[in-house]
Design an enzyme around this catalytic site. Structure first.
Site, PDB file in Angstrom:
ATOM      1  N   ASP A  72       0.838  -1.113   0.114  1.00 45.68           N
ATOM      2  CA  ASP A  72       0.015  -0.183   0.032  1.00 45.68           C
ATOM      3  C   ASP A  72       0.836   1.265  -0.061  1.00 45.68           C
ATOM      4  O   ASP A  72       1.942   1.404   0.655  1.00 45.68           O
ATOM      5  CB  ASP A  72      -0.932   0.029   1.284  1.00 45.68           C
ATOM      6  N   TRP A 129       2.967   7.804  -2.277  1.00 49.87           N
ATOM      7  CA  TRP A 129       4.241   8.151  -2.906  1.00 49.87           C
ATOM      8  C   TRP A 129       4.424   8.929  -4.027  1.00 49.87           C
ATOM      9  O   TRP A 129       5.387   9.849  -4.209  1.00 49.87           O
ATOM     10  CB  TRP A 129       4.923   6.583  -3.057  1.00 49.87           C
ATOM     11  N   HIS A 180       2.439   3.349  -9.122  1.00 47.89           N
ATOM     12  CA  HIS A 180       2.292   1.870  -9.364  1.00 47.89           C
ATOM     13  C   HIS A 180       3.491   1.303  -9.906  1.00 47.89           C
ATOM     14  O   HIS A 180       4.052   0.276  -9.487  1.00 47.89           O
ATOM     15  CB  HIS A 180       1.152   1.755 -10.166  1.00 47.89           C
ATOM     16  N   LEU A 230      11.492 -20.671  -4.266  1.00 46.93           N
ATOM     17  CA  LEU A 230      10.371 -19.880  -3.688  1.00 46.93           C
ATOM     18  C   LEU A 230       9.143 -19.626  -4.579  1.00 46.93           C
ATOM     19  O   LEU A 230       9.364 -20.046  -5.850  1.00 46.93           O
ATOM     20  CB  LEU A 230      11.147 -18.331  -3.825  1.00 46.93           C
TER      21      LEU A 230
HETATM   22  C1  FPP Z   1      -2.110   0.515  -3.308  1.00 44.89           C
HETATM   23  O1  FPP Z   1      -1.787   1.575  -3.496  1.00 44.89           O
HETATM   24  C2  FPP Z   1      -1.462  -0.337  -4.366  1.00 44.89           C
HETATM   25  C3  FPP Z   1      -2.368  -1.047  -5.352  1.00 44.89           C
HETATM   26  C4  FPP Z   1      -3.789  -0.882  -5.126  1.00 44.89           C
HETATM   27  C5  FPP Z   1      -1.814  -2.060  -6.235  1.00 44.89           C
HETATM   28  C6  FPP Z   1      -0.624  -2.736  -5.942  1.00 44.89           C
HETATM   29  C7  FPP Z   1       0.307  -2.582  -7.342  1.00 44.89           C
HETATM   30  C8  FPP Z   1       1.495  -2.609  -7.504  1.00 44.89           C
HETATM   31  C9  FPP Z   1       2.575  -2.486  -6.510  1.00 44.89           C
HETATM   32  C10 FPP Z   1       2.160  -2.372  -9.119  1.00 44.89           C
HETATM   33  C11 FPP Z   1       1.604  -3.773  -9.858  1.00 44.89           C
HETATM   34  C12 FPP Z   1       2.142  -4.942  -9.229  1.00 44.89           C
HETATM   35  C13 FPP Z   1       2.909  -5.880 -10.016  1.00 44.89           C
HETATM   36  C14 FPP Z   1       3.168  -7.109  -9.171  1.00 44.89           C
HETATM   37  C15 FPP Z   1       3.327  -5.617 -11.155  1.00 44.89           C
HETATM   38  P1  FPP Z   1      -2.506   2.879  -3.392  1.00 44.89           P
HETATM   39  O2  FPP Z   1      -2.871   3.140  -4.856  1.00 44.89           O
HETATM   40  O3  FPP Z   1      -3.747   2.220  -2.691  1.00 44.89           O
HETATM   41  O4  FPP Z   1      -1.817   3.810  -2.547  1.00 44.89           O
HETATM   42  P2  FPP Z   1      -2.625   5.202  -1.741  1.00 44.89           P
HETATM   43  O5  FPP Z   1      -3.458   4.315  -0.752  1.00 44.89           O
HETATM   44  O6  FPP Z   1      -1.302   5.798  -1.281  1.00 44.89           O
HETATM   45  O7  FPP Z   1      -3.441   5.829  -3.052  1.00 44.89           O
END
Ligand code: FPP
Length: 240
Positions: free
Chosen positions: A17, A22, A34, A131
């Site tokens: 998260d 960020w 992302h 893994l």
């Molecule tokens: C939460 O950050 C993250 C997500 C909803 C998706 C996680 C995705 C990735 C790390 C990238 C894609 C993954 C791979 C494996 C290729 P948020 O957007 O909710 O952040 P915020 O709460 O700060 O808005």
């Protein structure tokens, strides 16, 4: 310090998260955040290999993420496709198995094809993986539970299972995670302290670790710190 005697988790699951915050802090788009988040995945995979962790489950797209703007979802699907095309090839050559949990049928066709083809390749090539990386894709525990209940009811109706004999093992067998041990440790980055529909049944006895660090900044050292804290926890599973 982590030593040879440290209690190391077999299975670590992470709620990645903070990509959006960020990005905002760096004056960039959410999609850029992302991308930075997806680039960090490999660092944590490497740390798992160094620590001899056997399973790493990553919450990459939840059943609730469909509520996000179209552009953001498009960017996430594109990133996933790129990740499978580029990074997973590298993981396969390092004897790392990659699979997913969740229902990807509503993802764009090209993303589905890439996921299915790459996973087939890892399954063929990684017979004895060091893994297993599990990506939770369109995953939500309530959805997993609904599917499990439907399938249990159908099998009871067909007499494949006997209702009287349903126990915890039966339930496990009907979950996406049937072939995996439950997570020993669940990490959530970015300061939020909740599970958000992630592995709610499997997390019954998981140790939880919350950190304020945003996912794209969550380094190998941050990860090792979480493992070190876990190694000092006393897991009693309801006993003494
Ligand atoms: C939460 O950050 C993250 C997500 C909803 C998706 C996680 C995705 C990735 C790390 C990238 C894609 C993954 C791979 C494996 C290729 P948020 O957007 O909710 O952040 P915020 O709460 O700060 O808005």
């Amino acid at each position: 310090m982590i030593t040879e005697k440290s209690q190391i988790p077999v299975h670590v699951a992470i709620i990645m998260d903070g990509n959006g915050r960020w990005a905002k802090a760096h004056n960039k788009s959410r999609s850029y955040g992302h991308r930075a988040g997806s680039e960090n995945v490999i660092n944590i995979v490497e740390a798992c290999c160094q620590l001899n962790i056997k399973y790493l489950t990553l919450y990459a797209f939840s059943t609730e993420n469909w509520k996000r703007p179209k552009e953001e979802k498009k960017a996430l699907f594109q990133l996933l496709k790129e990740f499978y095309k580029k990074e997973i090839k590298r993981l396969i050559s390092n004897n790392i198995l990659v699979k997913h949990i969740g229902d990807i049928s509503a993802f764009p066709k090209d993303t589905i094809n890439t996921i299915v083809e790459t996973e087939k390749e890892t399954l063929e090539k990684c017979k004895n993986p060091i893994l297993t990386v599990v990506l939770a894709l369109n995953y939500g525990f309530r959805d997993e539970l609904k599917n499990a209940i439907k399938n249990i009811c159908n099998d009871a109706k067909n007499n494949t299972i006997d209702i009287e004999n349903i126990d915890e093992n039966t339930i496990k067998d009907y979950l996406y995670t049937k072939e995996m041990p439950d997570p020993d440790l669940i990490i959530r980055t970015s300061g939020e302290a909740r599970l958000s529909n992630f592995l709610m049944y499997q997390a019954s006895y998981s140790e939880l670790y919350f950190t304020d660090v945003l996912w794209p900044d969550f380094s190998k050292d941050n990860f090792k710190q979480a493992i070190e804290e876990y190694s000092n926890r006393n897991r009693r599973y309801g006993g003494l």
